[in-house]
Motif scaffolding. Structure first.
Motif, PDB file in Angstrom:
ATOM      1  N   GLU A  83       7.459  -1.261   7.282  1.00  0.00           N
ATOM      2  CA  GLU A  83       7.401   0.164   7.036  1.00  0.00           C
ATOM      3  C   GLU A  83       8.579   0.336   5.848  1.00  0.00           C
ATOM      4  OE1 GLU A  83       5.586   2.552   8.358  1.00  0.00           O
ATOM      5  OE2 GLU A  83       4.730   1.513   9.966  1.00  0.00           O
ATOM      6  N   LYS A 113       3.770   0.588   2.621  1.00  0.00           N
ATOM      7  CA  LYS A 113       3.909  -0.216   3.452  1.00  0.00           C
ATOM      8  C   LYS A 113       3.704  -1.798   3.044  1.00  0.00           C
ATOM      9  CE  LYS A 113       2.315   2.422   7.214  1.00  0.00           C
ATOM     10  NZ  LYS A 113       1.389   2.654   8.747  1.00  0.00           N
ATOM     11  N   LEU A 165      -0.726  12.722   5.717  1.00  0.00           N
ATOM     12  CA  LEU A 165      -1.244  11.408   4.911  1.00  0.00           C
ATOM     13  C   LEU A 165      -2.288  10.792   5.582  1.00  0.00           C
ATOM     14  CD1 LEU A 165       2.501  10.145   3.780  1.00  0.00           C
ATOM     15  CD2 LEU A 165       1.009  11.467   2.619  1.00  0.00           C
ATOM     16  N   ARG A 202       0.944  -1.109   0.026  1.00  0.00           N
ATOM     17  CA  ARG A 202       0.159  -0.128  -0.191  1.00  0.00           C
ATOM     18  C   ARG A 202       0.920   1.111  -0.120  1.00  0.00           C
ATOM     19  NH1 ARG A 202      -3.320  -0.858   4.279  1.00  0.00           N
ATOM     20  NH2 ARG A 202      -2.014   0.262   5.985  1.00  0.00           N
ATOM     21  N   VAL A 207       0.819   5.384   0.255  1.00  0.00           N
ATOM     22  CA  VAL A 207       0.120   6.495   0.661  1.00  0.00           C
ATOM     23  C   VAL A 207       0.836   7.847   0.461  1.00  0.00           C
ATOM     24  CG1 VAL A 207      -1.233   7.628   2.585  1.00  0.00           C
ATOM     25  CG2 VAL A 207      -0.582   4.918   2.707  1.00  0.00           C
ATOM     26  N   VAL A 208      -0.096   8.607  -0.423  1.00  0.00           N
ATOM     27  CA  VAL A 208       0.605   9.886  -0.828  1.00  0.00           C
ATOM     28  C   VAL A 208      -0.609  10.945  -0.541  1.00  0.00           C
ATOM     29  CG1 VAL A 208       2.112   9.135  -2.496  1.00  0.00           C
ATOM     30  CG2 VAL A 208      -0.275   9.818  -3.188  1.00  0.00           C
ATOM     31  N   ALA A 223       2.925   6.390   9.918  1.00  0.00           N
ATOM     32  CA  ALA A 223       4.304   5.734   9.921  1.00  0.00           C
ATOM     33  C   ALA A 223       4.237   5.260  11.301  1.00  0.00           C
ATOM     34  CB  ALA A 223       5.339   6.321   9.265  1.00  0.00           C
ATOM     35  N   GLY A 224       4.170   3.789  11.417  1.00  0.00           N
ATOM     36  CA  GLY A 224       4.268   2.944  12.864  1.00  0.00           C
ATOM     37  C   GLY A 224       3.229   3.480  13.669  1.00  0.00           C
ATOM     38  N   LEU A 225       3.582   3.783  15.024  1.00  0.00           N
ATOM     39  CA  LEU A 225       2.580   3.884  16.168  1.00  0.00           C
ATOM     40  C   LEU A 225       1.867   5.406  15.597  1.00  0.00           C
ATOM     41  CD1 LEU A 225       4.139   3.605  19.583  1.00  0.00           C
ATOM     42  CD2 LEU A 225       2.375   2.121  18.264  1.00  0.00           C
ATOM     43  N   LEU A 283      11.299   8.004  18.913  1.00  0.00           N
ATOM     44  CA  LEU A 283      10.400   8.324  19.970  1.00  0.00           C
ATOM     45  C   LEU A 283       9.470   7.360  20.471  1.00  0.00           C
ATOM     46  CD1 LEU A 283       8.941  10.910  21.653  1.00  0.00           C
ATOM     47  CD2 LEU A 283       7.635  11.549  19.488  1.00  0.00           C
ATOM     48  N   ALA A 284       9.012   6.520  19.397  1.00  0.00           N
ATOM     49  CA  ALA A 284       7.868   5.424  19.507  1.00  0.00           C
ATOM     50  C   ALA A 284       8.642   4.595  20.462  1.00  0.00           C
ATOM     51  CB  ALA A 284       7.632   5.017  18.079  1.00  0.00           C
ATOM     52  N   GLY A 312       6.826  11.911  -1.913  1.00  0.00           N
ATOM     53  CA  GLY A 312       6.517  12.429  -0.394  1.00  0.00           C
ATOM     54  C   GLY A 312       5.541  11.761   0.073  1.00  0.00           C
ATOM     55  N   GLY A 313       5.376  10.637  -0.219  1.00  0.00           N
ATOM     56  CA  GLY A 313       4.664   9.538   0.595  1.00  0.00           C
ATOM     57  C   GLY A 313       5.240   8.456   1.262  1.00  0.00           C
ATOM     58  N   MET A 314       4.434   7.267   1.615  1.00  0.00           N
ATOM     59  CA  MET A 314       4.849   6.180   2.474  1.00  0.00           C
ATOM     60  C   MET A 314       4.352   4.963   1.735  1.00  0.00           C
ATOM     61  SD  MET A 314       3.027   5.616   5.922  1.00  0.00           S
ATOM     62  CE  MET A 314       2.754   7.227   6.389  1.00  0.00           C
ATOM     63  N   ARG A 338       8.858  16.281  15.224  1.00  0.00           N
ATOM     64  CA  ARG A 338       7.280  16.152  14.511  1.00  0.00           C
ATOM     65  C   ARG A 338       6.777  14.814  14.432  1.00  0.00           C
ATOM     66  NH1 ARG A 338       7.251  21.358  11.721  1.00  0.00           N
ATOM     67  NH2 ARG A 338       5.648  20.335  10.477  1.00  0.00           N
ATOM     68  N   ILE A 339       5.427  14.829  14.740  1.00  0.00           N
ATOM     69  CA  ILE A 339       4.707  13.503  14.661  1.00  0.00           C
ATOM     70  C   ILE A 339       3.696  13.806  13.705  1.00  0.00           C
ATOM     71  CG2 ILE A 339       5.633  12.876  16.742  1.00  0.00           C
ATOM     72  CD1 ILE A 339       3.157  13.494  18.220  1.00  0.00           C
ATOM     73  N   GLY A 398      10.628   3.401   6.045  1.00  0.00           N
ATOM     74  CA  GLY A 398      10.817   3.983   7.432  1.00  0.00           C
ATOM     75  C   GLY A 398      10.099   4.892   8.207  1.00  0.00           C
ATOM     76  N   ASN A 399      10.323   5.169   9.257  1.00  0.00           N
ATOM     77  CA  ASN A 399       9.647   5.997  10.176  1.00  0.00           C
ATOM     78  C   ASN A 399      10.806   6.922  10.902  1.00  0.00           C
ATOM     79  OD1 ASN A 399       8.135   7.094  12.162  1.00  0.00           O
ATOM     80  ND2 ASN A 399       7.586   4.822  13.129  1.00  0.00           N
ATOM     81  N   LEU A 440       1.230   8.309  17.315  1.00  0.00           N
ATOM     82  CA  LEU A 440       1.793   9.172  18.190  1.00  0.00           C
ATOM     83  C   LEU A 440       0.862  10.271  18.310  1.00  0.00           C
ATOM     84  CD1 LEU A 440       5.773   8.843  17.841  1.00  0.00           C
ATOM     85  CD2 LEU A 440       4.240   7.672  19.227  1.00  0.00           C
ATOM     86  N   ASN A 494      10.217   8.904  13.445  1.00  0.00           N
ATOM     87  CA  ASN A 494       9.715   8.925  14.792  1.00  0.00           C
ATOM     88  C   ASN A 494      10.032   7.430  15.534  1.00  0.00           C
ATOM     89  OD1 ASN A 494       7.173  11.152  13.696  1.00  0.00           O
ATOM     90  ND2 ASN A 494       9.001  11.519  14.882  1.00  0.00           N
TER      91      ASN A 494
END
Lengths: 436, 482
Positions: free
Chosen positions: A400, A385, B188, A310, A312-313, B192-194, A409-410, A381-383, B183-184, A403-404, B196, A406
């Protein structure tokens, strides 16, 4: 209690033993603690319908919540339901339908999977733009985290700001924060009518039509379909004219509202009609179409042949992203094969969400589309998965794909849920190996 | 409230130099303005107030606080009703009202990027001509800020259909308590991921300060119809709401005012023409495509009439619609006529429990000898019992707080919870054990500790003293799960 592994579990985790099936929260907690004491990763398993979506750890203890299968609270008059994680989605859908209600998440025809898995995956669907994500529909949750600690968050009321929204964090967490043991949702009335209409044509005409419908002020479910998806819809008996690029739209709600919108949509499409072959409208097939799209976008049980990604943009970039993708895969067979009747590749674009789901036959294409999708997502500029690949290919890629940023932080937050990192062993395999 | 060392004059001077002229308030007379928010029961003047203009200034203040061991309290308009912006002893208030720009509006992708000090209604005003609005509409929307809405996960009358703040926040820029900027989220369709963002919204400033917000914009509906039903008994109004819910109709708003509120409103500048002898008025609003709305209106009319209203009418134009809402929107302000102080409670119950819970609320008020009026978001079961009292009367204050606690207990006993939109802040910390047990709170506090190990970011809010709580819980007969 244990259960045998599902076909997907067996394919992805051949060396792992049977799945532990606790019958109580206390048993689940004890299993988590025991796995941690043994230095083993823990993989929440549900009924094994979607194994392989999340990254897989080495030698995990598979623990399934299927025996936690009670519908604990259902208030039809308040349009809320609280179900344990092991409640099968198919059964839940039938139970709600008896009261003319639904959880407005597109589950597919088989509705394979459980309540816990639904929260863990939080899939996007054709009606997400209209009714909200799984997280939006989630009123509260109970869970078991690392150390076997049980917790709850939220409740059964439709507004709740008491404390941190921990339950919402579980939506889409793919089990990395531990188990969901119960989820409470808000419901909607089952619509009186669900329509469907499909038009085929050149990619430009289809795209133009889709975007005209999107801008129309109407409230459609809207999809641009390519390749094998179009052929499969037709083969499934849905009214799809000839061609392998299609735009499909449907409305749901009261009969008058659906009828009026259908008529308005016909005017809109008329304006964008060049090179379009318009099929008939059917005011009863919308539900089947939603199921079809949901099935297309989900790993299909024991069928391990397909790859699924999938992208996502931003919706404003969907056209160019889709064009870019189409150009890159132009050499890949999207026409049905003479022997199998099936095309190698197909896609579904959602103009409201800005998503493209790409599905292909890995027997023909291997994992080549994964790199293409990743590159294209980044360029726009999207992602991206990864949702499914056969086991031997799946191990090469992370879920992912883009990538991610954050993640650090997660991880600080996940360390609270999972100090032993047993639920995240897929990303800390070295830690697991060192412990083992 | 937690104690902390008062920053030294030299340290404050250094901070003032960093923030420039008019950037720091230290005059005790001016500091009194910041001693509470909309909950005057708790007051504490801060050590200083930083009037920041940018993310970098927020970061500078947060870092300064870290260097000097000083807690900080973010503040928007100060309209919160749970003491979330009440300073702690020795703290620095970080006032974000100067950060009120709209940085970007992307209509095609339906989002806007704004600064936290932007007033809620100003965001809608900026995009309404283009056919959009920002859906969360708290009653204080002409004053409250987007940042404050994020902190409290604010609601409002129209969140019945459109959802609360967390359903409309796509991304955040946050200065964490350690001074790191993160920045969380993103515009979109999925994170991405959790997720937050969903976690951060509603954390009431306890895990950092939001310095930029990406919000979802909602298309304006094609058609809006607003109705007013007037009843001679509250129970009939509640039953109407319950039956509308049961029928699967989802109006955009269902709001009830009781007689005391009606009388206060009609005596105020926001008089809306509500009849003062009515026991209750019910505002009903539908919006969406015009097609099918006649059928929805017919269904609602049937339900309303089945509950024998004194009258039922619809607004014929925008002017009338505005007039119907004027009273509702001015209800809280009107309560100032009743007495000098107002304790605004915020509890939620299932819609099926509205009638029974309201009866209980009135009974509790009578028993404690306090004057309660009710104005509430009936459509989502979010009650606002408003207790008017004289804050100088300590006995009255005591009875008000005890009555308030019992009302919260009644909401929980009905299957509800202790806050639908005002947050926990200071006001409801002691009620958290009504809905969470020790494990639940340990998890939440663990998240807080992971992001703010030194407890500098709005300390002393949301979570009760755990030692006292453990003692209370271990003495209790059963856990407190809904």
């Amino acid at each position: 209690m244990t259960r045998a592994k599902s076909e997907r579990e067996q394919a992805f985790l051949p060396d792992v033993g049977d799945v532990a099936v606790p019958e109580t929260i206390a048993q689940l907690a004890e299993l988590v603690r025991a796995a941690e004491a043994d230095g083993r990763a823990v993989l929440p398993a549900g009924n094994g319908a979607h194994t392989g979506t999340a990254d897989l750890p080495k030698n995990p203890q598979l623990i399934s919540t299927v025996a936690l299968d009670r519908l604990e609270t259902y208030e039809p008059d308040d349009f809320t339901v609280g179900a344990q994680a092991g409640v099968p989605l198919k059964w839940l859908r039938e139970e709600l339908a008896r009261n003319g209600q639904e959880l407005p998440v597109d589950l597919g025809a088989a509705a394979a999977g459980t309540v816990g898995g639904l929260v863990a995956r939080a899939p996007l669907g054709p009606r997400t733009h209209r009714y909200g994500s799984v997280s939006s529909l989630l009123l509260g949750a109970n869970g078991v985290r690392g150390g076997g600690h049980a917790w709850h968050s939220g409740g059964m009321v439709v507004k709740n700001v008491a404390g941190y929204q921990v339950g919402k964090l579980m939506a889409g967490a793919l089990g990395h924060a531990g188990f969901v043991t119960r989820a409470n949702f808000r419901l909607r009335p089952l619509p009186e009518s669900r329509s469907l209409r499909v038009a085929t044509g050149t990619p430009e005409a289809v795209t133009r039509c889709a975007h005209a419908l999107k801008q129309s002020g109407l409230e459609p479910t809207l999809a641009i379909l390519r390749g094998r998806l179009v052929a499969n819809l037709r083969a499934d008996g849905l009214p799809v004219p000839a061609g392998d690029v299609a735009v499909a739209w449907g409305f749901e709600g009261s009969e008058p509202r659906v009828k009026w919108q259908g008529a308005q949509a016909a005017h809109v499409v008329q304006g964008a009609r060049q090179d379009l072959d318009l099929g008939p409208e059917d005011r009863n097939l919308g539900g089947r179409f939603l199921d079809f799209l949901a099935d297309f976008a989900a790993p299909r049980g024991a069928d391990l042949r397909d790859g699924l990604v999938r992208l996502v943009v931003l919706p404003s970039r969907l056209r160019e992203t889709a064009a870019d993708l189409a150009a890159r895969i132009a050499g890949w067979r999207s026409e049905p094969a003479a022997d199998s009747g099936e095309a190698a590749i197909g896609s579904w674009e959602d103009p409201f969400l800005g998503t493209i789901v790409l599905r292909w036959s890995s027997a023909e294409l291997g994992d080549a589309p994964v790199a293409v999708c990743t590159e294209i997502a980044r360029r726009h500029g999207g992602m991206a998965k990864l949702l499914s690949l056969p086991p031997d290919l799946r191990r090469r890629w992370p879920h992912e794909l883009t990538g991610n940023e954050n993640q650090a932080l997660a991880d600080r937050i996940l360390d609270v849920f999972d100090p032993a990192r047993g639920f995240r062993a897929s990303r800390t395999a070295a830690t697991v190996e060192a412990r083992a | 409230m937690s104690a902390s060392p008062t920053p030294s004059p030299a340290a404050l001077t250094a901070l003032a130099d960093r923030l420039g002229p008019d950037g720091l308030i230290t005059d005790p007379a001016e500091l009194h303005v910041y001693e509470c928010d909309g909950l005057p029961v708790h007051k504490q003047a801060p050590a200083a107030v930083a009037l920041v203009r940018s993310r970098d200034e927020v970061q500078a203040v947060v870092r300064w606080c870290g260097e000097h061991g000083v807690p900080f309290v973010p503040r928007g308009a100060g309209t919160g009703l749970s003491g979330g912006a009440t300073p702690s002893l020795g703290s620095v208030v970080i006032d974000l009202n100067r950060m009120r720009a709209i940085r970007e509006v992307d209509l095609e992708n339906r989002f806007a990027v704004v600064e936290p000090g932007l007033i809620n209604v100003d965001l809608t005003a900026a995009v309404t001509a283009d056919g959009f609005h920002y859906a969360p509409d708290p009653s204080s929307q002409t004053a409250c800020t987007i940042g404050g809405n994020v902190a409290e996960n604010s609601g409002g009358p129209h969140c019945l259909k459109y959802g609360v703040t967390s359903d409309h926040i796509l991304a955040l820029e946050v200065v964490l308590p350690c001074g790191e900027i993160v920045r969380i989220g993103s515009p979109l369709a999925e994170p991405a991921g959790l997720d937050l963002v969903r976690l951060f919204v509603g954390t009431e400033g306890t895990v950092g300060i939001v310095t930029e917000v990406t919000v979802r914009l909602t298309p304006n509906p094609e058609s809006v119809r607003t109705f007013l039903a007037i009843y001679d008994e509250m129970a009939a109004a509640c039953r109407t709401v319950t039956q509308i819910t049961r029928a699967g109709i989802v109006p955009v708003a269902l709001e009830i005012l009781d007689q005391r509120t009606i009388r206060a409103v009609e005596a105020s500048v926001n008089a809306a023409g509500y009849p003062e002898d009515a026991a209750a008025v019910l505002l009903i609003e539908l919006d969406g495509l015009a097609a099918g709305m006649d059928e929805e209106e017919a269904a609602i009319t049937e339900i309303v009439n089945a509950n024998r209203p004194l009258s039922f009418r619809g607004a014929r134009d925008v002017r009338e619609r505005t007039a119907l809402w004027k009273g509702r929107k001015g209800a809280f302000g009107a309560m100032g006529r009743v007495n000098t102080d107002l304790y605004v409670l915020d509890g939620v119950v299932p819609r099926t429990e509205l009638e029974a819970t309201l009866e209980k609320v009135y009974e509790i008020a009578d028993r404690w000898g306090v004057m309660v009026s009710n104005v509430f978001h009936a459509g989502d079961g979010n009650l606002h019992p408003n207790i008017s009292y004289d804050g100088r009367d300590t006995d009255a204050v005591d009875r008000v707080l005890k009555a308030g606690r019992e009302m919260m207990e009644a909401c929980v006993a009905a299957g509800g919870t202790i806050s639908g939109e005002h947050g926990i802040g200071l006001e409801k910390m002691e009620f958290m054990p009504l809905v969470f047990n020790e494990e639940d709170l340990e998890l939440q506090m663990g998240i807080r500790d992971a992001l703010d190990p030194d407890h500098r970011s709005n300390p002393g809010k949301i979570f009760p003293d755990m030692r006292a709580m453990r003692k209370k819980l271990r003495g209790a007969q059963s856990g407190a799960r809904p």
